[in-house]
Design a protein around this motif. Sequence first.
Motif: not given
Lengths: 346, 625
Positions: B266-270, B274-277
């Motif tokens: 959830s809420d991941i920026y890597i 920014a990922l859609s999860h």
Amino acid sequence: MFEVAIGLGVILVLVILLLLFRVQSLLNVARGSDKKIESTSNRVNGALMLLFFIAAMIAFFWYSISAYDDYSLPVASDHGILTDKMFWITTIITGIVFVLAHALLFYFSFRYQYKESNKALFYPDNHKLEIAWTIIPAIVLTLLVGYGLKVWTQITADPPSEAEVVEVMGYQFAWRVRYPGKDGELGDYDYQLIDAVNEFGMDFTDKDSFDDFVPSEIHVPKGQPVLLKIRARDVLHSVFLPHFRVKMDAVPGMPTRFWFVPNKSTEEMRQETGNPDFNYEMACTEICGRGHFSMRLILVVDEPEDYKKWYDSQEPFLSQNPSYLSKVPEKLLDLASIASGIDNKN
Amino acid sequence: MDQHIAETAGYHDEQWHSHGHQKESFVTKYIFSQDHKTIAKQFLITGMFWAVVGGALSSVFRLQLGYPDMSLEWLRPILGGWITETGQLDPEFYLAMITMHGTIMVFFVLTAGLSGTFSNFLIPLQIGARDMASGFLNMLSYWFFFASSVVMLISFFLETGPASGGWVIYPPLSALPQAMQGSQGGMTLWLVSMAIFIVSSLLGSINYITTIINLRTKGMTFTRLPLTIWAFFLTAVIGVLSFPVLFSAALLLIFDRSFGTSFYLSDIYIAGEALSHQGGSAILFQHLFWFLGHPEVYIVMLPGLGITSEIIATNSRKPIFGYRAMIGSLLAISVLSFIVWAHHMFVTGMNPFLGSIFMILTLIIAVPSAVKVFNYLATLWRANIRFTPGMLFSIGLVSFFISGGLTGIYLGNSAIDIQLHDTYFIVAHFHLVMGAASFFGMLAGVYHWFPKMFGRMMDAKLGYIHFWLTFVGVYLIFFPMHYIGIAGFPRRYYSWTNFDVFNSFTDLNIFVTIAAIAVMASQFIFLFNFFYSMFKGRVAPANPWKSNTLEWTTPIRPEHGNWPGTIPNVYRWPYDYSKPGAEDDFIPQNVPFSQTLESNFPHENDLIGLEKEEEGIVIDENETH
């Protein structure tokens, strides 16, 4: 050439050992000494049991006492004093059990080693004894649990409303902190707004974020409750402030928190440790990738008045990065300029 | 019930009789064997291979921790690009090594190697059965384990390296290939390997449970079972209940990794995006993982405790003290092991109230553990102890169980755990209480049952040297880690020099490294002893330790089917050592009370009548066949 010589030497030694072993076992067969149970080996093993216990206990007490200053970390928070005290109470209780149980284990092993003339005592059970050593540990553990619960509830209770709020964010591989600024309110954030400069994903449609500032060190006031609002933006991290006995995971998508009262300023700790370069450090204790071991952030505990001075001198993020004004909705632009202090600068 | 068992035994007798004359081929005898004894040896040898790999890994990363500046250039022929240009270990490969060390030791050595070996070997022999309930499933269990081993081994040779997010593989680190190299192909193979491993473990466990419930020989009631069998039985039950949960956790992780779901994310920026999860929970994985992970500790520990109970009683020449209390505490530990998992998660941001509950439950489990220790001590009291290598390792296990168990009281206390969590204190704790203790259980078992496995004796003196070097060495490795942990040193650190607060104890870390390498080296004494004695050891007598349990009533080298004639009946519990009045200091389980009138207690004399009646039934049965 040299390696070959070493290799040959090793092989030679191994062959000699093998031969010695073979001779020894043949001798045993010839003497019939491997049939004997009350043998030298049995006596040696029994004696070694006692010897090991004595040597180990001497080493244990000697090192625990002489190296106390090396392994005990000075404590700098109110709740840390409580948990340290509990740590040492637990150490005394378990220490007694540790020494006693081992004393019995090794002494019995030595004392009751095999003797041809002896016969073991047929002693299959004793209900009174068994009930006693079920109930006594149960009572001791109940006391420890009760004490632990009390402290734990205290530590994890809701933070006082006047607590200083600091947001801590972990990412690969560093910590970032954000302060609420003059209004005392942290602005909203959204991970989709994160970019190379706006590392927090601060949402500038929220007016609370206009005066938020993002310093490179974490400062907290001495003697006041500090609330860490913790989050992570990529993988798990864990905030660890060893001197404050603070640890809390940083979880992407699930903000966590920990509040504590620092009770020694950095300056005081420098005097206490006699180290003029001393700094409080924040580390990461949840494996997070290649740079896990390098997530260091310095934390400074100021006297309250110094803290206020430092706090007031910080420049809001928006003022440092005015280009983000473009993200602010039209009708809040004036407010943003005032709150971030951009107006004053011009 | 008794009649049923007798019938089963009778049926087996005939079956085995007709099979006995067939020549087995090399493949069916040694490779795809359905004989529980061969399968046990396969598990043991594979487990030993993995133990060497796991130990070698730890030696290398201990070098990094003890001598961070040392040039590891000499490892380049093996590790290649994982050695940096300056001759140092790559930090990501360091993490890969600790991850693989943990995975290998916990699952391949101490679960498959320990349970797989001794449950397989001892259950049929000690309960008096021809073989496992299903020899075929048993064979599959080993070959699934072998397949999972192969997959895990392959992951070492990937360019991106094996899994490296820690053996607990917490997402998002393990779920995101961008997070570290080890979360790419290595993690996929890890998950595949573990899925196969779980199949193996379940096949084994179901077989153990079925065999113990159904195939006990006549007279072998549950209260006459050796404690080894009780321990294996409960271990298998725990495994059946908890491994599927790990399987589901792994499955969801596979979905998150490969099919774009968001169970844990959830809420991941890597890596700049920014990922859609959204909406997943990283904590959910930890709950699922530790719902296996904690019982797993006992899956590793209980067989060791069972093995030592048996060995200590035998070599003390004394009944195990409090047989029923021992069973009771095994049961209590098994039940409690399922409701303490969240003590691994006190500082994950879990609701503190939940923390309180798990703290209470966790400290309760200390009570049955304490009872076990006291019972061991009482067994040694006024004993007549023979220090066989097996006995030495059993005493070592008790010592580790005490030392490591007591530090559990710190860690189970959530308030103290705040500081100690994920430091070297916990490393010291679990390596003593479950690592070294179970490992000693395994070694004790090998020394004790080697004569039954291979018909020869291991060399005792080499065993003594092996024991003392290992026992002292293990303490020298793990005891100093407590101090390092109290000082706050976090685990899974490649180096501590970045921090002023952790920039000490270099001497102690060097000390630990030397001890670790010395212990590793002394295991070669054991390996030599093991393989040498297999071929050149002295031929074993039928009952070398003068033990009561049924396995020693078989021929020195039992064939498939274990007993050449009928399976012996059981008349008494397995711990009649040094019984007052008896001539010898042991009375095997298959000796009826009618033959030991001089040593019977009054209530045992009452059983003589019953024995005769039961024998009558058996004779009738045979006549009807």
